[in-house]
Motif scaffolding. Structure first.
Motif, PDB file in Angstrom:
ATOM      1  N   ARG A 261       5.143  11.480   5.315  1.00 13.44           N
ATOM      2  CA  ARG A 261       3.602  11.386   5.263  1.00 13.44           C
ATOM      3  C   ARG A 261       3.014  12.436   5.720  1.00 13.44           C
ATOM      4  O   ARG A 261       1.727  12.551   5.698  1.00 13.44           O
ATOM      5  CB  ARG A 261       3.494  10.003   6.340  1.00 13.44           C
ATOM      6  CG  ARG A 261       3.868   8.759   5.813  1.00 13.44           C
ATOM      7  CD  ARG A 261       3.510   7.582   6.678  1.00 13.44           C
ATOM      8  NE  ARG A 261       4.576   7.721   7.689  1.00 13.44           N
ATOM      9  CZ  ARG A 261       4.575   6.641   8.627  1.00 13.44           C
ATOM     10  NH1 ARG A 261       3.731   5.570   8.533  1.00 13.44           N
ATOM     11  NH2 ARG A 261       5.477   6.638   9.830  1.00 13.44           N
ATOM     12  N   SER A 269      -5.307  12.209   2.844  1.00  6.11           N
ATOM     13  CA  SER A 269      -5.043  10.932   3.359  1.00  6.11           C
ATOM     14  C   SER A 269      -6.492  10.320   3.384  1.00  6.11           C
ATOM     15  O   SER A 269      -6.113   9.114   3.075  1.00  6.11           O
ATOM     16  CB  SER A 269      -4.628  11.023   4.709  1.00  6.11           C
ATOM     17  OG  SER A 269      -4.322   9.955   5.436  1.00  6.11           O
ATOM     18  N   ARG A 273      -6.974   6.822   1.422  1.00  8.41           N
ATOM     19  CA  ARG A 273      -7.277   5.373   2.391  1.00  8.41           C
ATOM     20  C   ARG A 273      -8.709   4.998   2.201  1.00  8.41           C
ATOM     21  O   ARG A 273      -9.100   3.791   2.667  1.00  8.41           O
ATOM     22  CB  ARG A 273      -6.899   5.748   3.765  1.00  8.41           C
ATOM     23  CG  ARG A 273      -5.557   5.966   4.183  1.00  8.41           C
ATOM     24  CD  ARG A 273      -5.356   6.321   5.710  1.00  8.41           C
ATOM     25  NE  ARG A 273      -5.621   7.388   6.181  1.00  8.41           N
ATOM     26  CZ  ARG A 273      -6.607   7.619   6.876  1.00  8.41           C
ATOM     27  NH1 ARG A 273      -7.404   6.646   7.629  1.00  8.41           N
ATOM     28  NH2 ARG A 273      -7.183   8.905   7.349  1.00  8.41           N
ATOM     29  N   MET A 279      -5.959   1.366  -1.993  1.00  3.83           N
ATOM     30  CA  MET A 279      -6.348   1.704  -0.756  1.00  3.83           C
ATOM     31  C   MET A 279      -5.733   1.093   0.521  1.00  3.83           C
ATOM     32  O   MET A 279      -5.529   1.805   1.521  1.00  3.83           O
ATOM     33  CB  MET A 279      -7.852   1.389  -0.656  1.00  3.83           C
ATOM     34  CG  MET A 279      -8.735   1.742   0.670  1.00  3.83           C
ATOM     35  SD  MET A 279     -10.479   1.458   0.562  1.00  3.83           S
ATOM     36  CE  MET A 279     -10.447  -0.377   0.160  1.00  3.83           C
ATOM     37  N   LYS A 280      -5.605  -0.054   0.629  1.00  2.00           N
ATOM     38  CA  LYS A 280      -5.026  -0.992   1.472  1.00  2.00           C
ATOM     39  C   LYS A 280      -3.611  -0.487   1.948  1.00  2.00           C
ATOM     40  O   LYS A 280      -3.021  -0.512   3.124  1.00  2.00           O
ATOM     41  CB  LYS A 280      -5.053  -2.454   1.439  1.00  2.00           C
ATOM     42  CG  LYS A 280      -6.480  -2.968   1.413  1.00  2.00           C
ATOM     43  CD  LYS A 280      -6.594  -4.395   1.248  1.00  2.00           C
ATOM     44  CE  LYS A 280      -7.867  -5.018   1.169  1.00  2.00           C
ATOM     45  NZ  LYS A 280      -7.863  -6.404   1.066  1.00  2.00           N
ATOM     46  N   ARG A 281      -2.939  -0.274   0.733  1.00  2.00           N
ATOM     47  CA  ARG A 281      -1.534   0.008   0.864  1.00  2.00           C
ATOM     48  C   ARG A 281      -1.526   1.357   1.646  1.00  2.00           C
ATOM     49  O   ARG A 281      -0.592   1.566   2.438  1.00  2.00           O
ATOM     50  CB  ARG A 281      -0.859  -0.177  -0.435  1.00  2.00           C
ATOM     51  CG  ARG A 281       0.607   0.443  -0.538  1.00  2.00           C
ATOM     52  CD  ARG A 281       1.126   0.251  -1.566  1.00  2.00           C
ATOM     53  NE  ARG A 281       2.533   0.448  -1.828  1.00  2.00           N
ATOM     54  CZ  ARG A 281       3.413   1.069  -2.663  1.00  2.00           C
ATOM     55  NH1 ARG A 281       2.840   1.275  -3.786  1.00  2.00           N
ATOM     56  NH2 ARG A 281       4.652   1.224  -2.391  1.00  2.00           N
ATOM     57  N   ALA A 282      -2.422   2.304   1.070  1.00  2.00           N
ATOM     58  CA  ALA A 282      -2.358   3.654   1.585  1.00  2.00           C
ATOM     59  C   ALA A 282      -2.712   3.683   3.123  1.00  2.00           C
ATOM     60  O   ALA A 282      -1.887   4.506   3.964  1.00  2.00           O
ATOM     61  CB  ALA A 282      -3.246   4.456   0.856  1.00  2.00           C
ATOM     62  N   ARG A 283      -3.534   2.890   3.647  1.00  2.00           N
ATOM     63  CA  ARG A 283      -3.955   2.655   5.049  1.00  2.00           C
ATOM     64  C   ARG A 283      -2.806   2.258   5.868  1.00  2.00           C
ATOM     65  O   ARG A 283      -2.646   2.938   6.775  1.00  2.00           O
ATOM     66  CB  ARG A 283      -4.839   1.684   5.368  1.00  2.00           C
ATOM     67  CG  ARG A 283      -6.250   2.164   4.819  1.00  2.00           C
ATOM     68  CD  ARG A 283      -7.597   0.966   4.740  1.00  2.00           C
ATOM     69  NE  ARG A 283      -8.875   1.473   4.484  1.00  2.00           N
ATOM     70  CZ  ARG A 283      -9.945   0.625   4.184  1.00  2.00           C
ATOM     71  NH1 ARG A 283      -9.631  -0.387   4.732  1.00  2.00           N
ATOM     72  NH2 ARG A 283     -10.836   1.176   4.038  1.00  2.00           N
ATOM     73  N   THR A 284      -2.082   1.547   5.321  1.00  2.00           N
ATOM     74  CA  THR A 284      -0.666   0.761   5.980  1.00  2.00           C
ATOM     75  C   THR A 284       0.324   1.949   6.083  1.00  2.00           C
ATOM     76  O   THR A 284       1.111   2.247   7.090  1.00  2.00           O
ATOM     77  CB  THR A 284      -0.255  -0.245   5.503  1.00  2.00           C
ATOM     78  OG1 THR A 284      -1.143  -1.176   5.180  1.00  2.00           O
ATOM     79  CG2 THR A 284       1.240  -0.890   5.938  1.00  2.00           C
ATOM     80  N   LEU A 286      -0.199   5.287   5.612  1.00  2.00           N
ATOM     81  CA  LEU A 286      -0.390   7.044   5.985  1.00  2.00           C
ATOM     82  C   LEU A 286      -1.345   6.985   7.422  1.00  2.00           C
ATOM     83  O   LEU A 286      -1.394   7.863   8.009  1.00  2.00           O
ATOM     84  CB  LEU A 286      -1.536   7.420   4.897  1.00  2.00           C
ATOM     85  CG  LEU A 286      -0.843   7.719   3.608  1.00  2.00           C
ATOM     86  CD1 LEU A 286      -1.944   8.218   2.706  1.00  2.00           C
ATOM     87  CD2 LEU A 286       0.286   8.598   3.524  1.00  2.00           C
ATOM     88  N   THR A 287      -1.509   5.932   8.024  1.00  2.00           N
ATOM     89  CA  THR A 287      -2.466   5.575   9.160  1.00  2.00           C
ATOM     90  C   THR A 287      -1.811   6.045  10.127  1.00  2.00           C
ATOM     91  O   THR A 287      -2.163   6.834  10.958  1.00  2.00           O
ATOM     92  CB  THR A 287      -2.959   4.237   9.276  1.00  2.00           C
ATOM     93  OG1 THR A 287      -3.848   4.160   8.147  1.00  2.00           O
ATOM     94  CG2 THR A 287      -3.919   4.232  10.759  1.00  2.00           C
ATOM     95  N   ASP A 290      -1.313   9.884  10.532  1.00  2.00           N
ATOM     96  CA  ASP A 290      -2.787  10.465  10.937  1.00  2.00           C
ATOM     97  C   ASP A 290      -2.943  10.539  12.340  1.00  2.00           C
ATOM     98  O   ASP A 290      -3.501  11.175  13.159  1.00  2.00           O
ATOM     99  CB  ASP A 290      -3.880   9.732  10.214  1.00  2.00           C
ATOM    100  CG  ASP A 290      -3.915  10.376   8.701  1.00  2.00           C
ATOM    101  OD1 ASP A 290      -3.144  11.373   8.226  1.00  2.00           O
ATOM    102  OD2 ASP A 290      -4.352   9.501   7.850  1.00  2.00           O
TER     103      ASP A 290
END
Length: 301
Positions: A261, A269, A273, A279-284, A286-287, A290
């Motif tokens: 990541r 990122s 996100r 989008m939701k999957r990326a938030r989970t 990559l967050t 970050d």
């Protein structure tokens, strides 16, 4: 009035680095744009940054507001003069013309008669900035499927593969190839994406491969991931962003732990996100990365 225009020019050249003077000059009547541009070119001083920015802005205004004949004349003057003179106004002017032309939709048909001139400069001009602007204008204009285009593409291919040329010239040749769908050059582009190629050539090859429609090329990039340097990985990630199918492939690798990541820049990122089907999957996925990155940054503030 002519007297007012002369007064404005005198004040501008007296303090050209003053932002308020630049704004005043750019706010003049459109009929004064050509006069002011001619004066800027005549007195151009490459040691003062403000000259370049003013010429670029005036070029943009000209391309947006003036007749196509005037724009074409400036393109011809810029390309033909810049190979003989080293005054420095040519590159910012052509960059400005591109910026202005990008706002004209559809692209003016009358300007397409300058296509051959632009192709020649895009492939052979000694200035990288001039080559880049010519390529950008040709992207707006488009290259038809003609024998002349095929000849130009073949020449660009040769330059891209020529190890005797400097890396910037080769990278620009690759950029020329992606004016049209570069799929037919997939083999060559993959050959250039090796540690033996200069960095600029590799980066250009990744960008060109990313222009090929579909997801197959992205699967190839993922298969080669471990062989890429961080800079190449960063550019490769850009080829996925904006395409739902490609983003899914990328996030699959992140979820499987095959892509760190930390390979994602902050802006990448945020893009992933912030929008899109994934989008939701990326938030989970990559967050957390970050947040850790933010914590590290805060330790040194």
């Amino acid at each position: 009035t002519p007297l007012g225009a002369e007064a404005l020019k005198e004040l501008l050249f007296r303090d050209i680095s003053n932002n308020w003077m630049q704004i005043a000059a750019l706010s003049a009547e459109s009929s004064q744009t050509n006069v002011l541009l001619d004066s800027m070119v005549a007195k151009f001083d490459p040691s003062i940054i403000a000259y370049g920015s003013m010429v670029q802005l005036l070029g943009s205004i000209t391309a947006k507001t003036q007749g196509i004949a005037a724009v074409k004349q400036l393109i011809q003057k810029t390309i033909s003069d810049s190979s003989k003179e080293k005054k420095g106004w040519q590159a910012p002017l052509l960059a400005g013309l591109y910026t202005g032309l990008a706002t004209r939709i559809p692209f003016p048909e009358e300007l397409k008669s300058a296509r051959n001139l632009l192709i020649g400069a895009a492939l052979d001009h000694p200035s990288g900035s001039i080559r880049n602007s010519c390529i950008n204008i040709l992207k707006l204009m488009g290259l038809p499927a003609t024998p002349a285009t095929a000849t130009a593409m073949l020449k660009a291919r040769g330059k891209a593969l020529d190890k005797r040329l400097d890396q910037d010239t080769r990278a620009d040749a690759i950029a020329f190839l992606k004016i049209r769908n570069p799929k037919q050059y997939t083999t060559e582009l993959k050959q250039l994406l090796t540690p033996q190629s200069p960095m600029e050539v590799q980066l250009a090859a990744v960008k060109a491969l990313g222009e090929i429609p579909g997801e197959e090329i992205c699967k190839y990039l993922l298969d080669q991931w471990n062989a890429f340097t961080p800079a190449i990985r960063n550019e490769a990630i850009n080829t996925f962003i904006g395409n739902p199918g490609r983003v899914k492939l990328l996030l699959d690798k992140v979820e499987a732990g095959e892509i760190n990541r930390g390979s994602f820049s902050w802006s990448q990122s945020v893009q992933l996100r912030g929008s899109g089907e994934q989008m939701k999957r990326a938030r989970t996925l990559l967050t957390d990365s970050d947040n850790k990155r933010k914590a590290v940054i805060e330790q040194y503030q």
